[in-house]
Write a protein that holds these residues in place. Structure first.
Motif, PDB file in Angstrom:
ATOM      1  N   ILE A   1      10.579  11.365   3.187  1.00 30.79           N
ATOM      2  CA  ILE A   1       9.754  11.628   2.006  1.00 30.79           C
ATOM      3  C   ILE A   1      10.432  12.659   1.104  1.00 30.79           C
ATOM      4  O   ILE A   1      10.433  12.519  -0.124  1.00 30.79           O
ATOM      5  N   ILE A   2      11.016  13.683   1.707  1.00 30.95           N
ATOM      6  CA  ILE A   2      11.755  14.678   0.919  1.00 30.95           C
ATOM      7  C   ILE A   2      12.826  13.985   0.073  1.00 30.95           C
ATOM      8  O   ILE A   2      13.038  14.328  -1.094  1.00 30.95           O
ATOM      9  N   ALA A   3      13.481  12.996   0.655  1.00 34.68           N
ATOM     10  CA  ALA A   3      14.603  12.328  -0.008  1.00 34.68           C
ATOM     11  C   ALA A   3      14.192  11.542  -1.243  1.00 34.68           C
ATOM     12  O   ALA A   3      15.020  11.311  -2.124  1.00 34.68           O
ATOM     13  N   VAL A   4      12.919  11.120  -1.329  1.00 39.57           N
ATOM     14  CA  VAL A   4      12.507  10.312  -2.479  1.00 39.57           C
ATOM     15  C   VAL A   4      11.569  11.058  -3.429  1.00 39.57           C
ATOM     16  O   VAL A   4      11.124  10.493  -4.426  1.00 39.57           O
TER      17      VAL A   4
ATOM     18  N   SER B   1      -1.378  15.599  -0.885  1.00 44.33           N
ATOM     19  CA  SER B   1      -1.606  17.036  -1.098  1.00 44.33           C
ATOM     20  C   SER B   1      -0.492  17.655  -1.931  1.00 44.33           C
ATOM     21  O   SER B   1      -0.747  18.430  -2.866  1.00 44.33           O
ATOM     22  N   SER B   2       0.749  17.320  -1.612  1.00 43.57           N
ATOM     23  CA  SER B   2       1.889  17.922  -2.304  1.00 43.57           C
ATOM     24  C   SER B   2       1.960  17.485  -3.761  1.00 43.57           C
ATOM     25  O   SER B   2       2.402  18.251  -4.618  1.00 43.57           O
ATOM     26  N   ASN B   3       1.526  16.249  -4.068  1.00 42.92           N
ATOM     27  CA  ASN B   3       1.520  15.795  -5.462  1.00 42.92           C
ATOM     28  C   ASN B   3       0.738  16.755  -6.344  1.00 42.92           C
ATOM     29  O   ASN B   3       1.162  17.095  -7.449  1.00 42.92           O
ATOM     30  N   TYR B   4      -0.417  17.167  -5.841  1.00 42.91           N
ATOM     31  CA  TYR B   4      -1.258  18.083  -6.626  1.00 42.91           C
ATOM     32  C   TYR B   4      -0.630  19.468  -6.685  1.00 42.91           C
ATOM     33  O   TYR B   4      -0.568  20.088  -7.758  1.00 42.91           O
ATOM     34  N   ILE B   5      -0.177  19.981  -5.556  1.00 43.46           N
ATOM     35  CA  ILE B   5       0.425  21.326  -5.520  1.00 43.46           C
ATOM     36  C   ILE B   5       1.616  21.406  -6.464  1.00 43.46           C
ATOM     37  O   ILE B   5       1.773  22.367  -7.226  1.00 43.46           O
ATOM     38  N   PHE B   6       2.482  20.397  -6.442  1.00 46.71           N
ATOM     39  CA  PHE B   6       3.659  20.401  -7.311  1.00 46.71           C
ATOM     40  C   PHE B   6       3.261  20.413  -8.785  1.00 46.71           C
ATOM     41  O   PHE B   6       3.844  21.158  -9.591  1.00 46.71           O
TER      42      PHE B   6
ATOM     43  N   ILE C   1       0.840  -1.210   0.000  1.00 40.75           N
ATOM     44  CA  ILE C   1       0.000   0.000   0.000  1.00 40.75           C
ATOM     45  C   ILE C   1       0.870   1.254   0.000  1.00 40.75           C
ATOM     46  O   ILE C   1       0.617   2.199  -0.765  1.00 40.75           O
ATOM     47  N   LEU C   2       1.903   1.266   0.842  1.00 37.85           N
ATOM     48  CA  LEU C   2       2.784   2.432   0.906  1.00 37.85           C
ATOM     49  C   LEU C   2       3.499   2.661  -0.426  1.00 37.85           C
ATOM     50  O   LEU C   2       3.653   3.810  -0.870  1.00 37.85           O
ATOM     51  N   PHE C   3       3.919   1.572  -1.074  1.00 39.53           N
ATOM     52  CA  PHE C   3       4.597   1.701  -2.369  1.00 39.53           C
ATOM     53  C   PHE C   3       3.653   2.293  -3.418  1.00 39.53           C
ATOM     54  O   PHE C   3       4.042   3.184  -4.192  1.00 39.53           O
ATOM     55  N   LEU C   4       2.404   1.817  -3.443  1.00 37.76           N
ATOM     56  CA  LEU C   4       1.431   2.359  -4.404  1.00 37.76           C
ATOM     57  C   LEU C   4       1.173   3.845  -4.149  1.00 37.76           C
ATOM     58  O   LEU C   4       1.040   4.637  -5.095  1.00 37.76           O
ATOM     59  N   LEU C   5       1.107   4.225  -2.882  1.00 37.74           N
ATOM     60  CA  LEU C   5       0.916   5.639  -2.548  1.00 37.74           C
ATOM     61  C   LEU C   5       2.126   6.472  -2.977  1.00 37.74           C
ATOM     62  O   LEU C   5       1.980   7.613  -3.429  1.00 37.74           O
ATOM     63  N   LEU C   6       3.325   5.899  -2.841  1.00 37.07           N
ATOM     64  CA  LEU C   6       4.538   6.629  -3.206  1.00 37.07           C
ATOM     65  C   LEU C   6       4.635   6.865  -4.714  1.00 37.07           C
ATOM     66  O   LEU C   6       5.147   7.899  -5.150  1.00 37.07           O
ATOM     67  N   ILE C   7       4.159   5.906  -5.531  1.00 38.54           N
ATOM     68  CA  ILE C   7       4.271   6.078  -6.986  1.00 38.54           C
ATOM     69  C   ILE C   7       3.032   6.752  -7.588  1.00 38.54           C
ATOM     70  O   ILE C   7       3.007   7.038  -8.787  1.00 38.54           O
ATOM     71  N   PHE C   8       2.009   7.033  -6.752  1.00 38.98           N
ATOM     72  CA  PHE C   8       0.791   7.687  -7.234  1.00 38.98           C
ATOM     73  C   PHE C   8       1.123   9.091  -7.743  1.00 38.98           C
ATOM     74  O   PHE C   8       1.635   9.924  -7.006  1.00 38.98           O
TER      75      PHE C   8
ATOM     76  N   PHE D   1      11.363   6.594 -10.015  1.00 40.01           N
ATOM     77  CA  PHE D   1      10.742   5.327  -9.622  1.00 40.01           C
ATOM     78  C   PHE D   1      11.577   4.542  -8.610  1.00 40.01           C
ATOM     79  O   PHE D   1      11.074   4.104  -7.571  1.00 40.01           O
ATOM     80  N   PHE D   2      12.853   4.337  -8.900  1.00 41.37           N
ATOM     81  CA  PHE D   2      13.646   3.463  -8.046  1.00 41.37           C
ATOM     82  C   PHE D   2      13.919   4.064  -6.669  1.00 41.37           C
ATOM     83  O   PHE D   2      14.256   3.339  -5.729  1.00 41.37           O
ATOM     84  N   MET D   3      13.760   5.379  -6.523  1.00 43.67           N
ATOM     85  CA  MET D   3      13.876   5.964  -5.179  1.00 43.67           C
ATOM     86  C   MET D   3      12.722   5.523  -4.293  1.00 43.67           C
ATOM     87  O   MET D   3      12.893   5.321  -3.087  1.00 43.67           O
ATOM     88  N   GLN D   4      11.524   5.377  -4.883  1.00 47.65           N
ATOM     89  CA  GLN D   4      10.372   4.925  -4.095  1.00 47.65           C
ATOM     90  C   GLN D   4      10.584   3.485  -3.658  1.00 47.65           C
ATOM     91  O   GLN D   4      10.283   3.110  -2.516  1.00 47.65           O
ATOM     92  N   LEU D   5      11.129   2.683  -4.564  1.00 46.92           N
ATOM     93  CA  LEU D   5      11.457   1.302  -4.212  1.00 46.92           C
ATOM     94  C   LEU D   5      12.529   1.273  -3.125  1.00 46.92           C
ATOM     95  O   LEU D   5      12.472   0.439  -2.209  1.00 46.92           O
ATOM     96  N   ALA D   6      13.489   2.195  -3.222  1.00 42.20           N
ATOM     97  CA  ALA D   6      14.543   2.280  -2.206  1.00 42.20           C
ATOM     98  C   ALA D   6      13.957   2.572  -0.829  1.00 42.20           C
ATOM     99  O   ALA D   6      14.388   1.995   0.177  1.00 42.20           O
ATOM    100  N   LEU D   7      12.947   3.458  -0.762  1.00 41.95           N
ATOM    101  CA  LEU D   7      12.335   3.773   0.532  1.00 41.95           C
ATOM    102  C   LEU D   7      11.614   2.556   1.096  1.00 41.95           C
ATOM    103  O   LEU D   7      11.695   2.283   2.309  1.00 41.95           O
ATOM    104  N   VAL D   8      10.916   1.811   0.250  1.00 44.28           N
ATOM    105  CA  VAL D   8      10.251   0.596   0.729  1.00 44.28           C
ATOM    106  C   VAL D   8      11.275  -0.386   1.287  1.00 44.28           C
ATOM    107  O   VAL D   8      11.065  -1.009   2.338  1.00 44.28           O
ATOM    108  N   LEU D   9      12.414  -0.521   0.613  1.00 42.69           N
ATOM    109  CA  LEU D   9      13.483  -1.389   1.111  1.00 42.69           C
ATOM    110  C   LEU D   9      14.033  -0.865   2.439  1.00 42.69           C
ATOM    111  O   LEU D   9      14.354  -1.645   3.342  1.00 42.69           O
ATOM    112  N   GLN D  10      14.136   0.448   2.571  1.00 42.68           N
ATOM    113  CA  GLN D  10      14.572   1.037   3.841  1.00 42.68           C
ATOM    114  C   GLN D  10      13.607   0.660   4.959  1.00 42.68           C
ATOM    115  O   GLN D  10      14.032   0.343   6.081  1.00 42.68           O
ATOM    116  N   LEU D  11      12.321   0.705   4.673  1.00 43.69           N
ATOM    117  CA  LEU D  11      11.320   0.350   5.684  1.00 43.69           C
ATOM    118  C   LEU D  11      11.487  -1.104   6.121  1.00 43.69           C
ATOM    119  O   LEU D  11      11.407  -1.425   7.319  1.00 43.69           O
TER     120      LEU D  11
END
Length: 541
Positions: free
Chosen positions: A124-127, A410-415, A11-18, A83-93
Motif C-alpha cells: 500500500i505504501i508503494a502505491v 483512515s489515512s486518506n482523511y489524515i493525509f 471492490i479493491l480497485f474502487l477502494l484504492l482510488i477512493f 491513478f495508474f499505480m492503483q491499477l498496477a497493484l490490482v494487476l500485481q494481485l
C-alpha cells in the motif's frame, strides 16, 4: 471462482482510488516524479526528462510516461499522478494469484496469497506515493508469470510476453530489475535439470527484448554526448558501491526493516519452514525455487550501498505465497487464533483513530468521521470473524485485507487534512497563488521543492548553497537557459543577480526553518517585509 475474483478485484480497485487525489504531493520522491511528468506534458519532449527545467536522466522513462498518460486522461493533478499505480497493484494481485496457482495448483491457496499480498503495509505504501517501484514490481511479476505459462503450454506468445516485460523492467529501472526474474528462471532450470532452449521463438523474443529495452536509451544517448558513461558509472556502479545519493544503510538494514513492513505475515513464513523443513529438503522443488529467488535478491540488496524501503517490494510476493501455504496447513485452532489477531488489530487501528480525535495532537482528525470508520470496520470485522468458519484457511487472509483497508480509509482523511505534516507543500503553493495577482518570482533556498513548480504551473528558482540535492547535473545542457532555474550562491555574479530579482516583480523567498540565511540573502530579506510560517518552512514576501 473467476466471477468472485473479478468482483473482489473491482471492490479493491474502487477502494484504492477512493479520495486518491485529496492530499498534496509529498516531497521529495513523489513530487519529483510528478513534476518531471508534468514538464514532459507541457514541453512535449518525451525523450529528455527535465526537473525544474534541467535535464534529469537518472532513470528510464516508463514511470514518467504512465504518469503523463494519467495527466492526459484526468488532468495534471494528484489523482492523475497516482491513478495508474492503483491499477498496477490490482494487476500485481492478479499475477500473484496466477503465479501461485501455477506453482501449487490450488485456487484457495492462490486467493489467500492474493489477499495476504494486498494486506502487506509495503504494498500500500508503494502505491500511495508516486515512485517506480509499483510499476517495476508489476513488470517483474508479469515476466515470471508468462515464463511459467510458456513452460506449461509452450505457446510462443507467452514467451514473447516474457521478453516484452523484461524489456519494460529495463525501461523502468535499468538492469537492476532483472535480478528476480533471471534468478527465478535460472533456479527453475537447475532444479528441474532443464536444458537451455535455442529455437526461432527464443531468438525472436530476444530481438523483441533488445528493441523495446534499448529504444529510449539509444535515442537519448544519441542526443546527449557522454550519457553512456554516465549511466554505467553514475547510475549503476556508484549507486551500488557509493553513497552519492545519501541512501547508504548498514548491511542489516533490510533484516531489521522487512519484519516491520510485513507484520504479522512475515512470521508465518518462519512458522512454515519450522513445520515443513524436512519435506522441503527432501521433496519440494517449488519451495526451493522461491527460497533461492528470495535469498539471492535479499543478499544483493543488502550488499548494495543504496537502500530504500521500497527496493524490497518485489520480494513480498514470495512471502505472500509461503504465508498462504502455511495457512493451508494450519489447524482449525491456529486459524481461529490468527483470525482473532487480525480482528483485534482492526479494533486497535480504528479505535485508535477515534481516540486520537479527542487528544490534543497536532494532527487534525474529524471525530464523526473517525467514529463512522470505527463502527463500520468493527461490524464488518465481527461479522467476518464469526460467520466464516475456522476450517476455511482464507478467513485470516480476508481479515488481513480488511485490516489494511481500514488503514487506507483512515489515512486518506489524515493525509488530506494534514498536508504539511506529511511533507506536502500544497498549502504553501496555494498561499502564493492567492496572495499574488500578478507574475511573481519564487526562490527556494538550498532545498529542492519540485511540487511548488507543479502547483504553481511555472518555473521556480533554486538557490544552491551546497546541499547535495540542489547541486544539479548540468553536463547535458546545451544552452544557458537552465541558469534561470538555478542560482549558484558560490558564484559572485549569481549572488549579485539575487539582489536584483526582487526589484523586477513580486518575490517569494522560501527556506526551511532549520536553515540559516547567509549575509547576501539577509540583505534580500530586508526588502521583503512580510513573513509567513508553514510548519517547517518560512516564506518571505
Amino acid at each position: 471462482m473467476k466471477s468472485k475474483l473479478y468482483i473482489l478485484l473491482g471492490i479493491l480497485f474502487l477502494l484504492l482510488i477512493f479520495k486518491l487525489g485529496n492530499w498534496g504531493l509529498t516531497e521529495s520522491s513523489e513530487a519529483r516524479y510528478a513534476e518531471i511528468a508534468r514538464e514532459m506534458v507541457v514541453s512535449g519532449d518525451y525523450i529528455n526528462p527535465t526537473l525544474l527545467g534541467i535535464k534529469h536522466l537518472h532513470k528510464p522513462p516508463v514511470t514518467y510516461y504512465l504518469t503523463a498518460l494519467g495527466y492526459k486522461i484526468f488532468g495534471i493533478n494528484e489523482f492523475g499522478a497516482r491513478f495508474f499505480m492503483q491499477l498496477a497493484l490490482v494487476l500485481q494481485l492478479v499475477l500473484v494469484f496466477k503465479i501461485t496457482l501455477q506453482l501449487f495448483k490450488s485456487e484457495k491457496i492462490a486467493l489467500a496469497a492474493l489477499l495476504i499480498y494486498f494486506s502487506f503495509p509495503i504494498t500500500i505504501i508503494a502505491v500511495r506515493t508516486l515512485t517506480t517501484d509499483a510499476y517495476l514490481t508489476t513488470f517483474i511479476l508479469a515476466s515470471i508469470y508468462f515464463w511459467l505459462q510458456y513452460k506449461s503450454n509452450l505457446k510462443p506468445y507467452n514467451l514473447y510476453l516474457f521478453y516484452f516485460f523484461l524489456a519494460l523492467i529495463f525501461e523502468t529501472k535499468g538492469p537492476v530489475g532483472f535480478m528476480i526474474p533471471v534468478t527465478f528462471v535460472v533456479t527453475h532450470k537447475i532444479l528441474n535439470k532443464e536444458k537451455i532452449e535455442f529455437n526461432m521463438h527464443q531468438y525472436l523474443g530476444f530481438i523483441l527484448f533488445l528493441f523495446v529495452s534499448s529504444a529510449w536509451y539509444i535515442i537519448v544517448m544519441y542526443k546527449n554526448d557522454g550519457l553512456f558513461d554516465y549511466f554505467i558509472n553514475n547510475q549503476l556502479v556508484e549507486r551500488v558501491t557509493k553513497n552519492n545519493f545519501k541512501r547508504g544503510k548498514p548491511f542489516w538494514y533490510y533484516l531489521f526493516l522487512m519484519p516491520l513492513i510485513g507484520m504479522p505475515w512475515l512470521f508465518y513464513f518462519v512458522f512454515y519452514f519450522k513445520k515443513n523443513i524436512k519435506n522441503i529438503i527432501q521433496h519440494k522443488k517449488t519451495d526451493f525455487l522461491l527460497i533461492i529467488t528470495f535469498l539471492t535478491l535479499f543478499i544483493l540488496l543488502s550488499i548494495s550501498t543504496s537502500k530504500l524501503i521500497l527496493y524490497v517490494l518485489p520480494l513480498y510476493f514470495i512471502l505472500a505465497i509461503f504465508s498462504a501455504r502455511y495457512l493451508s496447513l494450519c489447524s482449525e485452532k491456529t486459524i481461529k487464533k490468527i483470525s482473532n489477531l487480525y480482528f483485534i488489530l482492526i479494533i486497535i487501528v480504528t479505535s485508535g483513530f477515534f481516540i486520537a480525535s479527542f487528544l490534543n495532537l497536532e494532527l487534525k482528525i474529524n471525530r464523526i468521521y473517525a467514529f463512522i470508520i470505527l463502527v463500520v470496520f468493527s461490524v464488518f470485522g465481527a461479522i467476518s470473524n464469526n460467520k466464516i468458519v475456522n476450517t476455511n484457511f482464507i478467513k485470516p487472509a480476508f481479515l488481513g485485507a480488511l485490516f489494511i483497508i481500514s488503514i487506507i480509509i483512515s489515512s486518506n482523511y489524515i493525509f488530506s487534512k494534514n498536508e504539511l505534516k506529511i511533507n506536502s507543500v500544497k498549502p504553501l503553493a496555494e498561499f502564493i497563488k492567492n496572495d499574488s495577482q500578478s507574475e511573481n518570482e519564487v526562490l527556494i533556498y538550498n532545498y529542492l521543492l519540485p511540487s511548488l513548480s507543479f502547483y504553481l504551473n511555472k518555473n521556480i528558482t533554486t538557490i544552491n548553497h551546497g546541499k547535495y540535492t540542489t547541486t544539479r547535473e548540468v553536463q547535458f545542457e546545451t544552452t544557458d537557459v537552465w541558469k534561470k532555474n538555478l542560482i549558484n550562491y558560490f558564484d559572485p555574479n549569481e549572488r549579485e543577480r539575487l539582489l536584483k530579482i526582487s526589484n523586477s516583480k513580486p518575490t517569494y523567498l522560501i527556506k526551511r526553518k532549520k536553515d540559516v540565511f547567509p549575509d547576501t540573502l539577509k540583505v534580500l530579506v530586508k526588502t521583503l517585509n512580510r513573513k509567513k510560517n508553514f510548519d517547517k518552512f518560512e516564506v518571505y514576501y
